[in-house]
Design a protein around this motif. Structure first.
Motif, PDB file in Angstrom:
ATOM      1  N   ALA A  63       0.835  -1.206   0.000  1.00  0.00           N
ATOM      2  CA  ALA A  63       0.000   0.000   0.000  1.00  0.00           C
ATOM      3  C   ALA A  63       0.870   1.257   0.000  1.00  0.00           C
ATOM      4  O   ALA A  63       0.582   2.231  -0.709  1.00  0.00           O
ATOM      5  CB  ALA A  63      -0.926  -0.003   1.208  1.00  0.00           C
ATOM      6  N   MET A  64       1.940   1.239   0.800  1.00  0.00           N
ATOM      7  CA  MET A  64       2.857   2.380   0.848  1.00  0.00           C
ATOM      8  C   MET A  64       3.466   2.645  -0.531  1.00  0.00           C
ATOM      9  O   MET A  64       3.521   3.799  -0.992  1.00  0.00           O
ATOM     10  CB  MET A  64       3.969   2.113   1.860  1.00  0.00           C
ATOM     11  N   LEU A  65       3.913   1.588  -1.206  1.00  0.00           N
ATOM     12  CA  LEU A  65       4.482   1.755  -2.546  1.00  0.00           C
ATOM     13  C   LEU A  65       3.454   2.365  -3.498  1.00  0.00           C
ATOM     14  O   LEU A  65       3.773   3.267  -4.285  1.00  0.00           O
ATOM     15  CB  LEU A  65       4.958   0.403  -3.086  1.00  0.00           C
ATOM     16  N   GLY A  66       2.219   1.876  -3.432  1.00  0.00           N
ATOM     17  CA  GLY A  66       1.170   2.408  -4.298  1.00  0.00           C
ATOM     18  C   GLY A  66       0.896   3.879  -4.032  1.00  0.00           C
ATOM     19  O   GLY A  66       0.728   4.675  -4.966  1.00  0.00           O
ATOM     20  N   GLU A  67       0.856   4.251  -2.754  1.00  0.00           N
ATOM     21  CA  GLU A  67       0.570   5.647  -2.397  1.00  0.00           C
ATOM     22  C   GLU A  67       1.695   6.581  -2.831  1.00  0.00           C
ATOM     23  O   GLU A  67       1.444   7.691  -3.320  1.00  0.00           O
ATOM     24  CB  GLU A  67       0.314   5.734  -0.891  1.00  0.00           C
ATOM     25  N   PHE A  68       2.933   6.135  -2.701  1.00  0.00           N
ATOM     26  CA  PHE A  68       4.045   6.971  -3.165  1.00  0.00           C
ATOM     27  C   PHE A  68       4.132   6.996  -4.695  1.00  0.00           C
ATOM     28  O   PHE A  68       4.496   8.018  -5.289  1.00  0.00           O
ATOM     29  CB  PHE A  68       5.361   6.485  -2.562  1.00  0.00           C
ATOM     30  N   LEU A  69       3.782   5.876  -5.354  1.00  0.00           N
ATOM     31  CA  LEU A  69       3.779   5.857  -6.819  1.00  0.00           C
ATOM     32  C   LEU A  69       2.708   6.783  -7.394  1.00  0.00           C
ATOM     33  O   LEU A  69       2.863   7.313  -8.497  1.00  0.00           O
ATOM     34  CB  LEU A  69       3.552   4.428  -7.330  1.00  0.00           C
ATOM     35  N   MET A  70       1.611   6.988  -6.640  1.00  0.00           N
ATOM     36  CA  MET A  70       0.549   7.883  -7.110  1.00  0.00           C
ATOM     37  C   MET A  70       1.004   9.337  -7.172  1.00  0.00           C
ATOM     38  O   MET A  70       0.307  10.192  -7.722  1.00  0.00           O
ATOM     39  CB  MET A  70      -0.675   7.778  -6.197  1.00  0.00           C
ATOM     40  N   LEU A  71       2.180   9.628  -6.636  1.00  0.00           N
ATOM     41  CA  LEU A  71       2.710  10.995  -6.704  1.00  0.00           C
ATOM     42  C   LEU A  71       3.056  11.409  -8.130  1.00  0.00           C
ATOM     43  O   LEU A  71       3.342  12.585  -8.384  1.00  0.00           O
ATOM     44  CB  LEU A  71       3.948  11.129  -5.810  1.00  0.00           C
ATOM     45  N   ILE A  72       3.016  10.462  -9.074  1.00  0.00           N
ATOM     46  CA  ILE A  72       3.265  10.811 -10.480  1.00  0.00           C
ATOM     47  C   ILE A  72       2.069  11.540 -11.093  1.00  0.00           C
ATOM     48  O   ILE A  72       2.160  12.058 -12.205  1.00  0.00           O
ATOM     49  CB  ILE A  72       3.587   9.561 -11.330  1.00  0.00           C
ATOM     50  N   THR A  73       0.927  11.576 -10.383  1.00  0.00           N
ATOM     51  CA  THR A  73      -0.262  12.226 -10.937  1.00  0.00           C
ATOM     52  C   THR A  73      -0.019  13.714 -11.150  1.00  0.00           C
ATOM     53  O   THR A  73       0.542  14.402 -10.306  1.00  0.00           O
ATOM     54  CB  THR A  73      -1.469  12.052  -9.996  1.00  0.00           C
ATOM     55  N   PHE A 107      -5.034  21.720  -6.649  1.00  0.00           N
ATOM     56  CA  PHE A 107      -5.639  20.470  -6.179  1.00  0.00           C
ATOM     57  C   PHE A 107      -4.615  19.343  -6.152  1.00  0.00           C
ATOM     58  O   PHE A 107      -4.557  18.560  -5.196  1.00  0.00           O
ATOM     59  CB  PHE A 107      -6.819  20.086  -7.087  1.00  0.00           C
ATOM     60  N   VAL A 108      -3.819  19.246  -7.203  1.00  0.00           N
ATOM     61  CA  VAL A 108      -2.856  18.145  -7.306  1.00  0.00           C
ATOM     62  C   VAL A 108      -1.835  18.218  -6.174  1.00  0.00           C
ATOM     63  O   VAL A 108      -1.437  17.193  -5.612  1.00  0.00           O
ATOM     64  CB  VAL A 108      -2.164  18.158  -8.683  1.00  0.00           C
ATOM     65  N   HIS A 109      -1.425  19.436  -5.802  1.00  0.00           N
ATOM     66  CA  HIS A 109      -0.474  19.578  -4.697  1.00  0.00           C
ATOM     67  C   HIS A 109      -1.089  19.078  -3.391  1.00  0.00           C
ATOM     68  O   HIS A 109      -0.440  18.376  -2.601  1.00  0.00           O
ATOM     69  CB  HIS A 109      -0.040  21.036  -4.557  1.00  0.00           C
ATOM     70  N   GLY A 110      -2.354  19.434  -3.150  1.00  0.00           N
ATOM     71  CA  GLY A 110      -3.045  18.941  -1.963  1.00  0.00           C
ATOM     72  C   GLY A 110      -3.189  17.430  -1.975  1.00  0.00           C
ATOM     73  O   GLY A 110      -3.055  16.767  -0.942  1.00  0.00           O
ATOM     74  N   MET A 111      -3.431  16.878  -3.156  1.00  0.00           N
ATOM     75  CA  MET A 111      -3.537  15.428  -3.289  1.00  0.00           C
ATOM     76  C   MET A 111      -2.192  14.767  -3.001  1.00  0.00           C
ATOM     77  O   MET A 111      -2.127  13.714  -2.350  1.00  0.00           O
ATOM     78  CB  MET A 111      -4.021  15.068  -4.695  1.00  0.00           C
ATOM     79  N   HIS A 112      -1.105  15.384  -3.456  1.00  0.00           N
ATOM     80  CA  HIS A 112       0.229  14.835  -3.201  1.00  0.00           C
ATOM     81  C   HIS A 112       0.549  14.835  -1.704  1.00  0.00           C
ATOM     82  O   HIS A 112       1.120  13.862  -1.185  1.00  0.00           O
ATOM     83  CB  HIS A 112       1.280  15.638  -3.972  1.00  0.00           C
ATOM     84  N   LEU A 113       0.190  15.904  -1.003  1.00  0.00           N
ATOM     85  CA  LEU A 113       0.401  15.938   0.448  1.00  0.00           C
ATOM     86  C   LEU A 113      -0.385  14.817   1.128  1.00  0.00           C
ATOM     87  O   LEU A 113       0.110  14.166   2.059  1.00  0.00           O
ATOM     88  CB  LEU A 113      -0.028  17.295   1.006  1.00  0.00           C
ATOM     89  N   SER A 114      -1.599  14.581   0.655  1.00  0.00           N
ATOM     90  CA  SER A 114      -2.435  13.513   1.211  1.00  0.00           C
ATOM     91  C   SER A 114      -1.795  12.149   0.988  1.00  0.00           C
ATOM     92  O   SER A 114      -1.778  11.292   1.885  1.00  0.00           O
ATOM     93  CB  SER A 114      -3.822  13.546   0.565  1.00  0.00           C
ATOM     94  N   SER A 131      -0.361   9.163 -18.622  1.00  0.00           N
ATOM     95  CA  SER A 131      -1.426   8.360 -19.211  1.00  0.00           C
ATOM     96  C   SER A 131      -2.129   7.560 -18.116  1.00  0.00           C
ATOM     97  O   SER A 131      -1.496   7.090 -17.166  1.00  0.00           O
ATOM     98  CB  SER A 131      -0.831   7.400 -20.248  1.00  0.00           C
ATOM     99  N   TYR A 132      -3.446   7.412 -18.256  1.00  0.00           N
ATOM    100  CA  TYR A 132      -4.198   6.669 -17.237  1.00  0.00           C
ATOM    101  C   TYR A 132      -3.621   5.278 -17.016  1.00  0.00           C
ATOM    102  O   TYR A 132      -3.613   4.771 -15.891  1.00  0.00           O
ATOM    103  CB  TYR A 132      -5.674   6.552 -17.633  1.00  0.00           C
ATOM    104  N   TRP A 133      -3.106   4.677 -18.068  1.00  0.00           N
ATOM    105  CA  TRP A 133      -2.617   3.302 -17.955  1.00  0.00           C
ATOM    106  C   TRP A 133      -1.469   3.191 -16.961  1.00  0.00           C
ATOM    107  O   TRP A 133      -1.271   2.141 -16.341  1.00  0.00           O
ATOM    108  CB  TRP A 133      -2.184   2.787 -19.335  1.00  0.00           C
ATOM    109  N   LEU A 134      -0.728   4.281 -16.767  1.00  0.00           N
ATOM    110  CA  LEU A 134       0.360   4.262 -15.792  1.00  0.00           C
ATOM    111  C   LEU A 134      -0.160   4.363 -14.356  1.00  0.00           C
ATOM    112  O   LEU A 134       0.569   4.080 -13.405  1.00  0.00           O
ATOM    113  CB  LEU A 134       1.338   5.407 -16.066  1.00  0.00           C
ATOM    114  N   LEU A 135      -1.418   4.780 -14.197  1.00  0.00           N
ATOM    115  CA  LEU A 135      -2.002   4.886 -12.862  1.00  0.00           C
ATOM    116  C   LEU A 135      -2.610   3.570 -12.384  1.00  0.00           C
ATOM    117  O   LEU A 135      -2.935   3.428 -11.203  1.00  0.00           O
ATOM    118  CB  LEU A 135      -3.081   5.976 -12.843  1.00  0.00           C
ATOM    119  N   ILE A 136      -2.773   2.627 -13.297  1.00  0.00           N
ATOM    120  CA  ILE A 136      -3.389   1.352 -12.914  1.00  0.00           C
ATOM    121  C   ILE A 136      -2.541   0.633 -11.870  1.00  0.00           C
ATOM    122  O   ILE A 136      -3.074   0.056 -10.909  1.00  0.00           O
ATOM    123  CB  ILE A 136      -3.597   0.459 -14.164  1.00  0.00           C
TER     124      ILE A 136
END
Length: 453
Positions: A341-351, A424-431, A357-362
């Motif tokens: 879960a930690m890896l996934g949450e840190f990987l989501m920082l690419i948003t 918004f994206v910055h706030g999402m990254h902090l989250s 591309s959406y495919w990279l968010l899968i």
């Protein structure tokens, strides 16, 4: 044929999971129906928000007391009465002539859900004598939570579009009737009841007020602000009555919740992990529709499709977790789950706003869902296995209260961050950083201090 393999046991699990699915689905099913409710029943934005929040308030606030009553009076009786009350209050919601009446019945729904939730684990625990089969059943139970929460908006949207907003409440009626019939015919509870040595009225009331105050503060913080008068007063009430609750339980000869349970490291860490897991899972699940619709311009339908990897892999991981616990115990699945879960949450920082591309968010979406759901059943089982007989209900309530509060904290804090930030994206990254750091913390303390159960 052993009892764990019997048709009766499987139908018991079906009844429990259907009831659990119904109360978890109702946390999110009303969201998409709010515009239709406003059009027909009236009410300002604040009242409409409480159509959703009233359910969460009583659900979280009454869990501890409900778990105690389940231990004292029996899980089957509490489960059956809870399902009946939930079904009747759902009918009341559907026939509500005004938003205020609807909010009243939503409060009753939440109270009924609080009675149902701790009994589901107690019934599973007592129905499966074999530890491996019990672990697999709890894995299925945990998977239902992710499916129920994420399918709520989808089911709500379909029902509202074709049958009107009332259908999001009336859908509970046939489910409730099926669960009642299955419970009466097939459900037995062999769990030892807890001896009642007096009714801990001061502990009950202080526990209810403290948890309800915390839930109210977290619900309102995202709307009113963290330093608004009502939010600050609610946090103060929470702290005051929490101290009263702890003092009462420490001194009582017949406490509702024995405080010495927290001296058991495995129990305390499992309860904390329940909060950490839901903070990330539900906090991020709250942000994703906003990100895909507001930032990337997806339609409601495309947003629903975009989010699917998280709940889909959560359902898969819950199935895997129960079997993994049966073979290696609870510690390894919790560590692996939190780490993934930690890896996934840190990987989501690419948003970014329109990238990647959406495919990279899968991959990160799948990792968050899989990791959280791999850890949750194991943490649940660890909580139950540390408790003496007759305390399954209150242990389940403490664990699920922690989960509920974790989800509320995630939504409140992450919602505040994206609202306060101009970007918004910055706030999402902090989250995401907060969620990932919390998962890392849970992973470390589990590895260092938790015993394998």
């Amino acid at each position: 044929m052993q009892r764990t393999d019997s048709l009766k046991t499987k139908l018991t699990l079906l009844a429990v999971c259907l009831g659990f699915f119904m109360i978890i689905m109702d946390v999110t099913i009303t969201n998409v129906a709010l515009p239709s409710i406003a059009k027909q029943l009236g009410g300002d934005i604040s009242m409409l928000q409480w159509v959703v929040n009233a359910y969460t308030l009583t659900f979280a606030g009454l869990l501890l007391s409900a778990g105690y009553l389940s231990d004292v009076y029996g899980a089957k009786k509490a489960f059956l009465y809870g399902i009946i009350a939930f079904t009747l209050s759902s009918i009341g919601c559907g026939f509500a002539p005004h938003t205020a009446v609807l909010i009243f019945f939503r409060l009753l729904q939440g109270a009924s859900a609080a009675v149902i939730l701790p009994t589901t684990l107690s019934l599973i625990h007592s129905s499966y004598s074999d530890a491996q089969q019990r672990s697999k059943a709890i894995g299925i139970w945990a998977g239902i939570a992710g499916i129920g929460a994420t399918s709520g908006p989808i089911i709500g949207g379909i029902l509202t579009s074709f049958f009107g907003w009332q259908a999001v409440f009336f859908v509970n009626v046939p489910i409730g009737i099926i669960v009642i019939l299955l419970t009466l015919k097939y459900v037995d509870c062999h769990e030892m009841k807890r001896k009642q040595q007096g009714f801990d009225i001061q502990g009950q009331l202080s526990g209810i007020i403290s948890m309800a105050s915390l839930a109210y503060a977290l619900v309102e913080a995202g709307q009113r602000g963290w330093f608004s008068t009502w939010v600050v007063v609610s946090f103060i009430l929470f702290l005051v009555f929490l101290c009263v609750f702890l003092w009462t339980e420490w001194r009582s000869d017949a406490p509702m919740f024995p405080i010495e349970f927290f001296k058991i490291p495995t129990f305390s860490i499992a309860v904390l992990n329940g909060m950490i897991i839901n903070l990330g899972f539900y906090g991020i699940l709250f942000l994703l529709p906003l990100y895909f619709q507001s930032i990337r311009g997806y339609s409601v339908f495309l947003t629903g499709l975009a989010i699917i990897p998280q709940p889909a892999f959560a359902a898969l991981a819950s199935y895997v977790s129960g079997r993994l616990v049966a073979n290696v115990g609870t510690k390894l699945p919790i560590i692996l789950g939190l780490f993934i879960a930690m890896l996934g949450e840190f990987l989501m920082l690419i948003t970014q706003h329109n990238a990647p591309s959406y495919w990279l968010l899968i991959l990160p979406l799948s990792a968050i869902g899989f990791g959280c759901a791999l850890a949750m059943p194991a943490a649940t089982i660890a909580t139950i296995r540390t408790m003496p007989k007759g305390h399954t209900g209150i242990a389940s309530s403490m664990f699920n209260t922690s989960r509920q509060i974790g989800g509320l904290i995630g939504v409140a804090v992450f919602g505040s961050l994206v609202n306060r930030e101009n970007n918004f994206v910055h706030g999402m990254h902090l989250s995401l950083i907060i969620a990932g750091s919390a998962a890392l913390f849970g992973c470390v303390i589990t590895a260092l201090f938790m015993k394998n159960k």
